[in-house]
Design a protein around this motif. Structure first.
Motif, PDB file in Angstrom:
ATOM      1  N   ASP A  59     -42.385  98.910 -92.600  1.00 48.02           N
ATOM      2  CA  ASP A  59     -42.400  98.504 -91.197  1.00 48.02           C
ATOM      3  C   ASP A  59     -43.741  97.873 -90.833  1.00 48.02           C
ATOM      4  N   ARG A  75     -35.743  93.626 -93.941  1.00 51.01           N
ATOM      5  CA  ARG A  75     -34.779  94.491 -93.254  1.00 51.01           C
ATOM      6  C   ARG A  75     -33.556  94.745 -94.124  1.00 51.01           C
ATOM      7  N   ASN A 120     -36.330 106.877 -86.858  1.00 52.49           N
ATOM      8  CA  ASN A 120     -35.577 106.717 -88.095  1.00 52.49           C
ATOM      9  C   ASN A 120     -34.416 105.751 -87.900  1.00 52.49           C
ATOM     10  N   TYR A 121     -34.121 105.005 -88.948  1.00 54.74           N
ATOM     11  CA  TYR A 121     -33.023 104.035 -88.900  1.00 54.74           C
ATOM     12  C   TYR A 121     -31.665 104.656 -89.231  1.00 54.74           C
ATOM     13  N   HIS A 156     -32.844 105.169 -80.627  1.00 54.10           N
ATOM     14  CA  HIS A 156     -33.426 104.606 -81.851  1.00 54.10           C
ATOM     15  C   HIS A 156     -34.448 103.540 -81.441  1.00 54.10           C
ATOM     16  N   TYR A 158     -36.639 101.861 -83.039  1.00 54.91           N
ATOM     17  CA  TYR A 158     -36.756 100.720 -83.943  1.00 54.91           C
ATOM     18  C   TYR A 158     -35.392 100.255 -84.460  1.00 54.91           C
ATOM     19  N   ASP A 160     -31.257 100.795 -85.813  1.00 51.72           N
ATOM     20  CA  ASP A 160     -30.565 101.606 -86.810  1.00 51.72           C
ATOM     21  C   ASP A 160     -29.896 100.686 -87.828  1.00 51.72           C
ATOM     22  N   ILE A 161     -29.210 101.281 -88.804  1.00 50.62           N
ATOM     23  CA  ILE A 161     -28.599 100.478 -89.864  1.00 50.62           C
ATOM     24  C   ILE A 161     -27.100 100.277 -89.655  1.00 50.62           C
ATOM     25  N   SER A 190     -28.645  94.765 -91.097  1.00 50.90           N
ATOM     26  CA  SER A 190     -30.098  94.599 -90.974  1.00 50.90           C
ATOM     27  C   SER A 190     -30.507  94.009 -89.634  1.00 50.90           C
ATOM     28  N   ILE A 193     -32.039  96.301 -86.944  1.00 53.38           N
ATOM     29  CA  ILE A 193     -33.380  96.856 -87.135  1.00 53.38           C
ATOM     30  C   ILE A 193     -34.396  95.998 -86.393  1.00 53.38           C
TER      31      ILE A 193
END
Length: 317
Positions: A59, A75, A120-121, A156, A158, A160-161, A190, A193
């Protein structure tokens, strides 16, 4: 729902019990091409330069302006490393403690959803809690979603996936937990993210800061106190007047002193040997947060009183 306004801040250590890597482990997995055979021309540049950069996390590496042209492939590499964990056998670990604190329907004494700020992703928290509600009360997806939304809010900061179809049924790109990804699927996932260095204007961080302000009980779990993340949450300012309770797994005495000097003087930090589940169990954080009328001050004073009566050193320094 829970009795008192409660916010949890999750770092990578909170997802570790479910097979997800820490920041350092994710770094190594990306360098080792784990889970991804990618032909993009930028991919080899990412691997070579990230390996030799000595930057501690993917990151932070991608957030540097000189590396922004590697953001897309970076990503995708994150998705590839994290997605494969969804196929592993997992248990409830500390999510079990959280679920049993928030489960049940609304009442005059249980009216607040737990708000979870996660760096966390991965999607494990939502997956486990949703299916816990569904199976505990034999609910349809629609009814389980209603109870989920009443009981917990997951932020989230940042991204998530991937969206989960049971939580976002109208999202066209949603996919079930553990479903295999096509090459195109990695790219689609991706795009959720976010690579952010400073987040003054981020809507997700705005929600996160509001959750900290509104919290009576503030739990910090598996969090490494990265300076960028601390700054993005404005923890020095927002949590300065609060009594926070934090895990301290592998946190040395110097880091503990630094945390206090940065403005979190009233944070209780758990033992170096306590993971998230052990900390929640031993401190009774969720029990205190779920008892109507109780306060963090009472919790702190009760812990001190217990150890003073036992003539023991308080471990939560």
């Amino acid at each position: 729902m829970i009795a008192n306004p409660t916010t949890l801040i999750l770092g990578a250590g909170a997802s570790k019990p479910f097979g997800y890597p820490t920041g350092a482990e994710l770094r190594q997995q990306i360098i080792d091409r784990l889970g991804l055979n990618y032909d993009a021309s930028d991919y080899q540049e990412l691997l070579d330069r990230f390996r030799w950069s000595l930057v501690s996390s993917i990151d932070a590496f991608l957030a540097e302006k000189e590396n922004q042209h590697l953001s897309d492939v970076g990503r995708v590499a994150i998705v590839a490393a994290l997605h494969q964990v969804e196929h592993q056998s997992q248990t409830g670990d500390w999510y079990e403690l959280l679920f049993n604190a928030i489960r049940g329907r609304s009442s005059s004494e249980r009216s607040d959803p737990v708000r979870v700020i996660t760096f966390n992703y991965d999607r494990s928290l939502e997956h486990f809690i949703f299916h816990a509600f569904k199976n505990a009360y034999h609910l349809s997806d629609e009814d389980a979603l209603g109870l989920f939304d009443q009981s917990i809010e997951v932020i989230h900061v940042y991204g998530d996936i991937g969206a989960l179809p049971e939580l976002e049924p109208t999202e066209k790109t949603a996919r079930p937990y553990g479903e295999n990804l096509t090459p195109e699927g990695y790219v689609t996932a991706s795009k959720r993210i976010e690579i952010i260095e400073r987040a003054e204007t981020s809507p997700m961080f705005k929600r996160a800061r509001e959750a900290i302000v509104d919290a009576q009980f503030l739990g910090i779990l598996g969090f490494g106190y990265d300076q960028t993340n601390v700054a993005n949450l404005d923890l020095r300012h927002l949590a300065n007047e609060k009594r926070a309770f934090s895990t301290g797994f592998n946190l040395g005495y110097g880091m503990r002193g630094w945390i206090r000097r940065m403005g979190l003087g009233d944070v209780f930090i758990g033992r170096e040997t306590e993971d998230v589940r052990a900390f929640l169990h031993n401190s009774g954080f969720l029990q205190w947060a779920n008892t109507p009328g109780k306060t963090p001050r009472e919790m702190q004073e009760s812990i001190y009183h217990y150890f003073e009566n036992k003539a023991l050193r308080v471990p939560y320094w």
